[in-house]
Structures are given as structure tokens and as C-alpha cells.
Design an enzyme around this catalytic site. Sequence first.
Site, PDB file in Angstrom:
ATOM      1  N   TYR A   1       0.830  -1.205   0.000  1.00 27.09           N
ATOM      2  CA  TYR A   1       0.000   0.000   0.000  1.00 27.09           C
ATOM      3  C   TYR A   1       0.867   1.259   0.000  1.00 27.09           C
ATOM      4  O   TYR A   1       0.629   2.204  -0.765  1.00 27.09           O
ATOM      5  CB  TYR A   1      -0.910  -0.031   1.223  1.00 27.09           C
ATOM      6  CG  TYR A   1      -1.863   1.127   1.362  1.00 27.09           C
ATOM      7  CD1 TYR A   1      -2.981   1.237   0.548  1.00 27.09           C
ATOM      8  CD2 TYR A   1      -1.655   2.097   2.337  1.00 27.09           C
ATOM      9  CE1 TYR A   1      -3.872   2.298   0.693  1.00 27.09           C
ATOM     10  CE2 TYR A   1      -2.535   3.154   2.497  1.00 27.09           C
ATOM     11  CZ  TYR A   1      -3.644   3.249   1.664  1.00 27.09           C
ATOM     12  OH  TYR A   1      -4.508   4.307   1.818  1.00 27.09           O
TER      13      TYR A   1
ATOM     14  N   LYS B   1       1.001   4.086  -2.954  1.00 29.28           N
ATOM     15  CA  LYS B   1       0.633   5.479  -2.692  1.00 29.28           C
ATOM     16  C   LYS B   1       1.800   6.430  -2.929  1.00 29.28           C
ATOM     17  O   LYS B   1       1.600   7.568  -3.372  1.00 29.28           O
ATOM     18  CB  LYS B   1       0.096   5.621  -1.276  1.00 29.28           C
ATOM     19  CG  LYS B   1      -1.252   4.934  -1.052  1.00 29.28           C
ATOM     20  CD  LYS B   1      -2.332   5.482  -1.970  1.00 29.28           C
ATOM     21  CE  LYS B   1      -3.719   4.984  -1.601  1.00 29.28           C
ATOM     22  NZ  LYS B   1      -4.763   5.490  -2.503  1.00 29.28           N
TER      23      LYS B   1
END
Length: 310
Positions: A158, A162
Site C-alpha cells: 500500500y 501510494k
Amino acid sequence: MSSIDLSGKVAVVTGSGRGLGLAYAHALAAAGASVVVNDVDEEVAEQAVEAITGAGGTAVAEVVAVGTAEAADCLVGRAVAEFGRLDVLVTNAGILRDKVLWKMTDDDFDAVLTTHLKGTFTCARAAAVRMREQGDGGTLILVGSPAGQRGNFGQTNYAAAKAGIAAMARTWSMELGRAGITVNAIVPVAATAMTETIPAFAPYIEAMKQGEPLPDFLRKGEGFGTPEDCAALVPFLASDAARGVAGQAIGIGGDKVTLWSHPQEISAAYADGGWTPGALADVWHTTVGAEPQTVGIPAPAAAPKAAEAS
């Protein structure tokens, strides 16, 4: 106070059946935009559309899993087929597969990167092609995260996705600027299904569900609030008022809005003729390494007892 009018504009919001994505879709529709709501769950997507249209907005649902070029084409194509054009893309769709590095599988890594990073790329590419064909600009709003800015324990996949999204926002703002297409990353912080699993936030989110307001030390100090608190940034960036805003990473949450810095050199040292390993060891702790950068998302500090009592 200035008003934001998006009448005549058409937006696609990926992952907008619930949570932050739904708040973005509602905010865009409330400002006058026609919205394509996207989710992998048809019932959830239709409920979102009903909520938006019930509030006087205009919306349709497109049920597809973000990630592939075909899915991106479906979303852009639906906007054009229903409303004749595309002006705004918000790449919000995402999933979590949290594990520490030594337990994370290839599938855990690939699934998150496919949805977040590749999904942002494919959707932005399809949108950019359409916006360039239209010839009158547009807006790409890429959804980042504090995890991508600072790292977060157990979120290799993640955080990497991002961080990549913020980097793509900077790159695309340069590539698409001449076409009048602005590109920015937003870094929202809100009480969602993702954040309620964080122990430091959990009791406050549970209290909020029971109707209690979040305390000021969270809303202001931590910039932590509801999805609706984050939503105002999206119509603003989609509006003419933000035509000069591009290539930025903008944080929002609770009562707080912030501008994140870009990665940059913050200290330097020099050695005539170049560095050797030993020379680096001699000076590291007193020169460039004297004040190392911190990592991770700071946990919210407990409210002062006096503040709690008042």
C-alpha cells in the site's frame, strides 16, 4: 465566501460506492457535476447513485474492477456515452492486503499494486486521452495516503503504491500542463473502515458512531475527521478556482488542510575528489546524518486530561 459551480462538468470517481469515494462523488454532484459512480459491488454502486440523485444530483453507476486498461476504457466510455464528455477523474479505488514483509505473498503485493498503482495509471491514461481530444483541459485528482508519504508498518504494498501515485501526480502535471489538464495528489485522513482498525483511533471512531463529536485534538491537531470533511478538496481542485494548482500533494482531514513537501535534499557534505567508505564513516553523524528523518505515521497523542474534563 466563494462558491464552486461545476455545472456542465462530468466526473468519474473510482471506488465511490462507500467511504471516501462516496463522499467525493456526493461533493462533486452537490457542486453541479454529473458523476459516474464506480464500485465492484453492483448493489453498493446503485445505492450510491440513489443517494446522490435523491439529494438532487446526477449520477450513474459503472460496475467494474479498476486495474486493467479495459476497465479504464469502460469508465471513460460510460461518462462520454451518458454525459457527452469527461472533465474530472478521481482515482480513489483501493484495497488492503496488510502483512509484514516476510509474510507478504506475491499475490498480496500484486493485488494492491494492480488496484492502486496500475488502476491509477490506466484510468488516468484513458482520461488524459479523452481530455486532450476534447481540447479544453480537465482535472486528474489522484488519491494518496500518509502511508505513501511516510511509510507504515505492515503496508509494504500500500505504501509503495501510494508513494508511486504521488510521484505520478508530479510527473503528469508536467506532461499534461500544456493541454490545460491539472494533476494533483490528495492525502486524506478520515474515519473509515481502514482507519478504524488502528487502535489509537478505534475508540474515537466508535464514539463517533454513537453520535459523539470527534475532539478538537483529533480534528485540528491530527487532521482527522469524517470522509465528508475530506470531500471539499475535490470540487475545489476540479473548479476554475484551482486552475493554477498542479503537481501538489495536498492533505486534508478534520478541520485541517495541509501542503506536503516534495522529497528534496536537506543537507549536504563535500569531499574533494569524491567519497570513500571510511571518509563517509568519519563525518556521517556530524554532517548529513546529524538529523535523520523520521518514518511512519505518528500515532495520535492522547487528549490532555484537562481538555477531556472540559
